[in-house]
Design a protein around this motif. Structure first.
Motif, mmCIF file in Angstrom:
data_model
loop_
_atom_site.group_PDB
_atom_site.id
_atom_site.type_symbol
_atom_site.label_atom_id
_atom_site.label_comp_id
_atom_site.label_asym_id
_atom_site.label_seq_id
_atom_site.Cartn_x
_atom_site.Cartn_y
_atom_site.Cartn_z
ATOM 1 N N ALA A 244 -34.868 -8.918 -31.156
ATOM 2 C CA ALA A 244 -35.871 -9.697 -31.877
ATOM 3 C C ALA A 244 -35.670 -11.188 -31.622
ATOM 4 O O ALA A 244 -34.551 -11.703 -31.708
ATOM 5 N N ARG A 245 -36.749 -11.879 -31.292
ATOM 6 C CA ARG A 245 -36.673 -13.317 -31.078
ATOM 7 C C ARG A 245 -36.979 -14.033 -32.391
ATOM 8 O O ARG A 245 -37.984 -13.755 -33.040
ATOM 9 N N PRO A 246 -36.115 -14.986 -32.808
ATOM 10 C CA PRO A 246 -36.354 -15.687 -34.069
ATOM 11 C C PRO A 246 -37.657 -16.484 -34.043
ATOM 12 O O PRO A 246 -38.104 -16.937 -32.991
ATOM 13 N N ALA A 247 -38.259 -16.641 -35.219
ATOM 14 C CA ALA A 247 -39.486 -17.431 -35.334
ATOM 15 C C ALA A 247 -39.172 -18.910 -35.130
ATOM 16 O O ALA A 247 -38.009 -19.333 -35.175
ATOM 17 N N ASP A 248 -40.213 -19.707 -34.907
ATOM 18 C CA ASP A 248 -40.033 -21.150 -34.731
ATOM 19 C C ASP A 248 -39.290 -21.739 -35.918
ATOM 20 O O ASP A 248 -39.557 -21.382 -37.076
ATOM 21 N N GLY A 249 -38.374 -22.634 -35.637
ATOM 22 C CA GLY A 249 -37.600 -23.282 -36.688
ATOM 23 C C GLY A 249 -36.394 -22.499 -37.148
ATOM 24 O O GLY A 249 -35.671 -22.939 -38.035
ATOM 25 N N THR A 250 -36.176 -21.328 -36.552
ATOM 26 C CA THR A 250 -35.010 -20.518 -36.914
ATOM 27 C C THR A 250 -34.273 -20.088 -35.653
ATOM 28 O O THR A 250 -34.773 -20.214 -34.532
ATOM 29 N N THR A 251 -33.073 -19.578 -35.849
ATOM 30 C CA THR A 251 -32.259 -19.085 -34.757
ATOM 31 C C THR A 251 -31.350 -18.000 -35.323
ATOM 32 O O THR A 251 -31.525 -17.565 -36.462
ATOM 33 N N LEU A 252 -30.373 -17.544 -34.570
ATOM 34 C CA LEU A 252 -29.397 -16.561 -35.026
ATOM 35 C C LEU A 252 -28.004 -17.160 -34.946
ATOM 36 O O LEU A 252 -27.693 -17.910 -34.013
ATOM 37 N N GLY A 253 -27.170 -16.859 -35.923
ATOM 38 C CA GLY A 253 -25.808 -17.348 -35.924
ATOM 39 C C GLY A 253 -24.851 -16.332 -35.319
ATOM 40 O O GLY A 253 -25.115 -15.126 -35.332
ATOM 41 N N TYR A 254 -23.734 -16.825 -34.773
ATOM 42 C CA TYR A 254 -22.725 -15.911 -34.225
ATOM 43 C C TYR A 254 -21.344 -16.549 -34.317
ATOM 44 O O TYR A 254 -21.202 -17.768 -34.503
ATOM 45 N N ALA A 255 -20.334 -15.719 -34.188
ATOM 46 C CA ALA A 255 -18.949 -16.192 -34.071
ATOM 47 C C ALA A 255 -18.196 -15.245 -33.159
ATOM 48 O O ALA A 255 -18.426 -14.027 -33.175
ATOM 49 N N ASP A 256 -17.315 -15.804 -32.349
ATOM 50 C CA ASP A 256 -16.474 -15.022 -31.446
ATOM 51 C C ASP A 256 -15.061 -14.950 -31.997
ATOM 52 O O ASP A 256 -14.537 -15.943 -32.522
ATOM 53 N N TYR A 257 -14.448 -13.788 -31.879
ATOM 54 C CA TYR A 257 -13.036 -13.675 -32.245
ATOM 55 C C TYR A 257 -12.355 -12.645 -31.359
ATOM 56 O O TYR A 257 -13.009 -11.799 -30.727
ATOM 57 N N VAL A 258 -11.049 -12.744 -31.286
ATOM 58 C CA VAL A 258 -10.236 -11.801 -30.515
ATOM 59 C C VAL A 258 -9.684 -10.763 -31.478
ATOM 60 O O VAL A 258 -9.109 -11.105 -32.518
ATOM 61 N N ILE A 259 -9.870 -9.504 -31.138
ATOM 62 C CA ILE A 259 -9.250 -8.420 -31.897
ATOM 63 C C ILE A 259 -8.189 -7.771 -31.022
ATOM 64 O O ILE A 259 -8.436 -7.496 -29.842
ATOM 65 N N THR A 260 -7.008 -7.579 -31.582
ATOM 66 C CA THR A 260 -5.884 -6.987 -30.858
ATOM 67 C C THR A 260 -5.400 -5.763 -31.606
ATOM 68 O O THR A 260 -5.242 -5.795 -32.835
ATOM 69 N N ASN A 261 -5.181 -4.687 -30.888
ATOM 70 C CA ASN A 261 -4.563 -3.499 -31.462
ATOM 71 C C ASN A 261 -3.062 -3.726 -31.488
ATOM 72 O O ASN A 261 -2.401 -3.698 -30.447
ATOM 73 N N PRO B 243 -32.624 -14.284 -39.366
ATOM 74 C CA PRO B 243 -32.581 -15.675 -38.910
ATOM 75 C C PRO B 243 -31.876 -16.614 -39.863
ATOM 76 O O PRO B 243 -31.776 -16.373 -41.071
ATOM 77 N N VAL B 244 -31.378 -17.688 -39.280
ATOM 78 C CA VAL B 244 -30.893 -18.843 -40.020
ATOM 79 C C VAL B 244 -31.698 -20.042 -39.534
ATOM 80 O O VAL B 244 -32.382 -19.983 -38.508
ATOM 81 N N GLU B 245 -31.630 -21.138 -40.278
ATOM 82 C CA GLU B 245 -32.387 -22.311 -39.873
ATOM 83 C C GLU B 245 -31.800 -22.909 -38.596
ATOM 84 O O GLU B 245 -30.594 -22.852 -38.362
ATOM 85 N N SER B 246 -32.665 -23.470 -37.773
ATOM 86 C CA SER B 246 -32.218 -24.022 -36.495
ATOM 87 C C SER B 246 -31.283 -25.218 -36.677
ATOM 88 O O SER B 246 -30.617 -25.636 -35.725
ATOM 89 N N SER B 247 -31.224 -25.768 -37.895
ATOM 90 C CA SER B 247 -30.337 -26.893 -38.172
ATOM 91 C C SER B 247 -28.891 -26.463 -38.402
ATOM 92 O O SER B 247 -28.018 -27.312 -38.629
ATOM 93 N N VAL B 248 -28.616 -25.174 -38.350
ATOM 94 C CA VAL B 248 -27.252 -24.680 -38.562
ATOM 95 C C VAL B 248 -26.305 -25.279 -37.521
ATOM 96 O O VAL B 248 -26.621 -25.335 -36.330
ATOM 97 N N SER B 249 -25.139 -25.715 -37.985
ATOM 98 C CA SER B 249 -24.087 -26.191 -37.088
ATOM 99 C C SER B 249 -22.894 -25.250 -37.202
ATOM 100 O O SER B 249 -22.811 -24.449 -38.145
ATOM 101 N N PRO B 250 -21.939 -25.314 -36.275
ATOM 102 C CA PRO B 250 -20.751 -24.469 -36.384
ATOM 103 C C PRO B 250 -20.010 -24.649 -37.701
ATOM 104 O O PRO B 250 -19.340 -23.724 -38.171
ATOM 105 N N HIS B 251 -20.138 -25.826 -38.330
ATOM 106 C CA HIS B 251 -19.464 -26.067 -39.604
ATOM 107 C C HIS B 251 -20.106 -25.276 -40.748
ATOM 108 O O HIS B 251 -19.518 -25.162 -41.833
ATOM 109 N N ASP B 252 -21.311 -24.755 -40.527
ATOM 110 C CA ASP B 252 -21.996 -23.965 -41.553
ATOM 111 C C ASP B 252 -21.668 -22.476 -41.452
ATOM 112 O O ASP B 252 -22.201 -21.675 -42.223
ATOM 113 N N LEU B 253 -20.827 -22.099 -40.498
ATOM 114 C CA LEU B 253 -20.525 -20.699 -40.219
ATOM 115 C C LEU B 253 -19.034 -20.447 -40.366
ATOM 116 O O LEU B 253 -18.215 -21.257 -39.938
#
Length: 206
Positions: free
Chosen positions: A75-92, A175-185
């Motif tokens: 799904a593509r976000p509507a105008d003025g919105t985007t999607l948030g993400y975070a990367d992490y390493v998982i180790t067994n 969606p989240v607002e396109s103004s989201v910064s990494p500090h908001d996640l």
């Protein structure tokens, strides 16, 4: 290194056993595995385990936004919105293969979530996380096996080899607002499978 996408795990029900509390330890430099792992800058490591004996460490790498953060995003976000993400390493961290589980969820500042999403109660607060943050529906894919052996399939589940580390990405489905910064996640583990007292524990970003 080939990316591996689409490895979504369904969490299975387990008996009511005591699980050790998560433990945060200082970030460390990888001493084994691939060069890709040793080059990653991570925050402090969070150690978690499950009632059925699997143990993992989680270390956050970065957070950001994008219209298609995962190869499986459709799904593509509507105008003025985007999607948030975070990367992490998982180790067994166990001595045997472990279920490829994805313990962490992405939390977003409520002020950066569209009003329509908040009105539908799709961004949920959790005890232990800041009151101004909530977690949206999300899903997680493996984006890089970091030179370790790929997961093994068995009876519809995926298993990560002992000692292996994968880079995974958790992304919002809403969606989240396109103004989201990494500090908001931020990343938190709150699933009672990993956190017995049901209080969210942060996986700190670097």
């Amino acid at each position: 290194m080939a990316a591996v996408a689409g490895l979504i795990v369904v969490v299975r029900a387990h008996g009511d056993h005591r699980t050790p509390a998560p433990r945060t330890v200082a970030a460390r430099t990888a001493t084994h595995g691939s060069d890709g792992l040793s080059r990653l800058k991570t925050g402090s490591r969070l150690d978690v385990s499950t009632p059925d004996g699997y143990s993992y460490s989680l270390a956050a790498v970065k957070a950001g936004t994008g219209d298609r953060p995962l190869a499986s995003t459709t799904a593509r976000p509507a105008d003025g919105t985007t999607l948030g993400y975070a990367d992490y390493v998982i180790t067994n961290t166990g001595n045997d293969a472990a279920l490829l589980d994805f313990p962490a969820d992405l939390f977003v500042k409520r002020s950066r979530v569209p009003a329509s999403v908040l009105a539908a109660n799709r961004c949920m607060p959790q005890p232990g996380a800041p009151s101004d943050m909530c977690t949206l529906p999300d899903h997680t894919d493996v984006v890089n096996t970091l030179g370790f052996a790929p997961p093994r399939s068995e009876d519809g589940d995926q298993y990560i080899p002992a000692g292996a580390s994968y880079l995974v990405r958790v992304a919002t489905d809403m969606p989240v607002e396109s103004s989201v910064s990494p500090h908001d996640l931020r990343l938190y583990v709150w699933n009672p499978r990993f956190v017995p007292d049901r209080r969210a524990v942060e996986v700190p970003l670097p």
